[in-house]
Design a protein around this motif. Structure first.
Motif, mmCIF file in Angstrom:
data_model
loop_
_atom_site.group_PDB
_atom_site.id
_atom_site.type_symbol
_atom_site.label_atom_id
_atom_site.label_comp_id
_atom_site.label_asym_id
_atom_site.label_seq_id
_atom_site.Cartn_x
_atom_site.Cartn_y
_atom_site.Cartn_z
ATOM 1 N N TYR A 17 36.387 36.472 -7.894
ATOM 2 C CA TYR A 17 36.478 35.392 -8.873
ATOM 3 C C TYR A 17 35.303 35.383 -9.846
ATOM 4 O O TYR A 17 35.257 34.541 -10.749
ATOM 5 C CB TYR A 17 36.611 34.033 -8.176
ATOM 6 C CG TYR A 17 37.956 33.857 -7.506
ATOM 7 C CD1 TYR A 17 39.120 33.796 -8.262
ATOM 8 C CD2 TYR A 17 38.062 33.789 -6.128
ATOM 9 C CE1 TYR A 17 40.361 33.647 -7.659
ATOM 10 C CE2 TYR A 17 39.295 33.637 -5.513
ATOM 11 C CZ TYR A 17 40.440 33.572 -6.285
ATOM 12 O OH TYR A 17 41.666 33.429 -5.681
ATOM 13 N N HIS B 88 40.436 27.338 -6.783
ATOM 14 C CA HIS B 88 40.941 28.220 -5.736
ATOM 15 C C HIS B 88 40.313 27.744 -4.431
ATOM 16 O O HIS B 88 39.086 27.727 -4.290
ATOM 17 C CB HIS B 88 40.547 29.676 -6.000
ATOM 18 C CG HIS B 88 40.955 30.162 -7.352
ATOM 19 N ND1 HIS B 88 42.255 30.510 -7.653
ATOM 20 C CD2 HIS B 88 40.242 30.337 -8.491
ATOM 21 C CE1 HIS B 88 42.314 30.891 -8.916
ATOM 22 N NE2 HIS B 88 41.109 30.792 -9.442
ATOM 23 N N VAL C 141 39.865 28.688 -0.656
ATOM 24 C CA VAL C 141 39.963 29.900 0.161
ATOM 25 C C VAL C 141 39.404 29.609 1.543
ATOM 26 O O VAL C 141 38.260 29.159 1.667
ATOM 27 C CB VAL C 141 39.190 31.075 -0.482
ATOM 28 C CG1 VAL C 141 39.377 32.349 0.330
ATOM 29 C CG2 VAL C 141 39.617 31.287 -1.930
ATOM 30 N N VAL D 147 44.670 31.493 0.499
ATOM 31 C CA VAL D 147 44.219 31.125 -0.844
ATOM 32 C C VAL D 147 45.250 30.168 -1.437
ATOM 33 O O VAL D 147 46.432 30.510 -1.549
ATOM 34 C CB VAL D 147 44.096 32.362 -1.766
ATOM 35 C CG1 VAL D 147 43.652 31.933 -3.162
ATOM 36 C CG2 VAL D 147 43.150 33.397 -1.177
ATOM 37 N N THR E 260 45.755 27.870 -4.875
ATOM 38 C CA THR E 260 45.249 27.594 -6.218
ATOM 39 C C THR E 260 45.988 26.393 -6.785
ATOM 40 O O THR E 260 47.220 26.368 -6.805
ATOM 41 C CB THR E 260 45.444 28.825 -7.129
ATOM 42 O OG1 THR E 260 44.734 29.924 -6.567
ATOM 43 C CG2 THR E 260 44.927 28.552 -8.529
ATOM 44 N N THR F 147 48.952 37.799 -2.640
ATOM 45 C CA THR F 147 47.957 37.325 -3.589
ATOM 46 C C THR F 147 47.271 38.529 -4.227
ATOM 47 O O THR F 147 47.323 39.626 -3.685
ATOM 48 C CB THR F 147 46.919 36.400 -2.907
ATOM 49 O OG1 THR F 147 45.991 35.934 -3.874
ATOM 50 C CG2 THR F 147 46.178 37.106 -1.804
ATOM 51 N N PHE G 245 44.435 38.615 2.278
ATOM 52 C CA PHE G 245 44.525 37.259 1.757
ATOM 53 C C PHE G 245 45.986 36.941 1.486
ATOM 54 O O PHE G 245 46.713 37.766 0.944
ATOM 55 C CB PHE G 245 43.700 37.125 0.477
ATOM 56 C CG PHE G 245 42.231 37.301 0.711
ATOM 57 C CD1 PHE G 245 41.437 36.215 1.048
ATOM 58 C CD2 PHE G 245 41.637 38.554 0.638
ATOM 59 C CE1 PHE G 245 40.077 36.371 1.278
ATOM 60 C CE2 PHE G 245 40.290 38.730 0.869
ATOM 61 C CZ PHE G 245 39.508 37.632 1.193
ATOM 62 N N SER H 296 48.611 33.993 -0.200
ATOM 63 C CA SER H 296 48.688 32.802 -1.047
ATOM 64 C C SER H 296 49.422 31.700 -0.298
ATOM 65 O O SER H 296 50.258 31.963 0.569
ATOM 66 C CB SER H 296 49.416 33.119 -2.355
ATOM 67 O OG SER H 296 50.776 33.406 -2.088
ATOM 68 N N ARG I 204 51.232 25.874 -9.024
ATOM 69 C CA ARG I 204 49.819 25.491 -9.016
ATOM 70 C C ARG I 204 49.614 24.068 -9.528
ATOM 71 O O ARG I 204 48.514 23.526 -9.459
ATOM 72 C CB ARG I 204 49.006 26.466 -9.860
ATOM 73 C CG ARG I 204 49.105 27.902 -9.360
ATOM 74 C CD ARG I 204 48.532 28.869 -10.351
ATOM 75 N NE ARG I 204 49.250 28.740 -11.623
ATOM 76 C CZ ARG I 204 48.933 29.367 -12.742
ATOM 77 N NH1 ARG I 204 47.905 30.189 -12.751
ATOM 78 N NH2 ARG I 204 49.622 29.197 -13.849
#
Length: 191
Positions: A15, A45, A47, A75, A77, A132, A148, A150, A182
């Protein structure tokens, strides 16, 4: 470098953030789970950091391998400020702790139902895991990399849709209805 330090460094590098805010949740019998909050423009985000500490294992296996097995972090978002998602830290902690508590293996297209709002006053009570863009974090052999996944917040109706028609059908409905998952105030897909 310990696994969680590598994961944290990888998340911050991905990021482009020098640091992140964080909150910690603890459940009886489990090691603490940290939730990183990385702001990127209008988005935050969230995490998890703690799920990859140990590999996930099939609950029918008599003795879990302490090194081999899939490892994952989540994750989520969302648009908006951190105050708008009050309670989300606990919900993400519950989701990432589910392999240790319930013996499930987190993977893409998994449906996780909390039975309560993901955050204060949210209409979303379940989550759909998916791919993700955050790249996996390699670990020394024979350990598998940390992947990871999402988290897409779901209403009860959307969760039922996944159970009946599958994750791909729900994602198609979101695309057709131009729904931004999101957006914490989004409407449910018309199914």
């Amino acid at each position: 470098m310990p696994v969680l330090d590598e994961v944290r460094a990888a998340v911050l590098a991905y990021y482009g953030a020098p640091s992140a805010d964080s909150a910690s949740v603890t459940f009886l019998g489990l090691e603490p789970i940290e939730i990183l909050r990385v702001r990127e423009g209008d988005y935050i985000h969230y995490v998890t950091l703690g799920g990859s500490r140990h590999p996930m294992s099939d609950p029918v296996v008599a003795v879990a391998d302490p090194v081999r097995g899939p490892r994952a972090e989540l994750v989520l978002t969302l648009r908006g400020g951190p105050g708008a998602h009050s309670g989300l830290t606990r919900a993400l902690g519950v989701l990432i702790a589910s392999p240790a508590v319930e013996g499930i293996v987190l993977q893409a297209d998994a449906l996780l139902d909390l039975g309560e709002p993901l955050w204060h006053n949210a209409p979303f009570t379940a989550a759909l895991l998916g791919a993700t863009a955050v790249p996996p974090v390699p670990l020394p052999e024979p350990a598998e990399p940390v992947r990871f996944l999402s988290v897409a917040p779901l209403t009860a109706t959307e969760a039922a849709w996944v159970r009946i028609r599958g994750a791909a059908a729900l994602r198609d409905a979101w695309t057709e209805a131009n729904i931004d998952i999101r957006d914490p105030y989004r409407a449910a897909a018309t199914l």
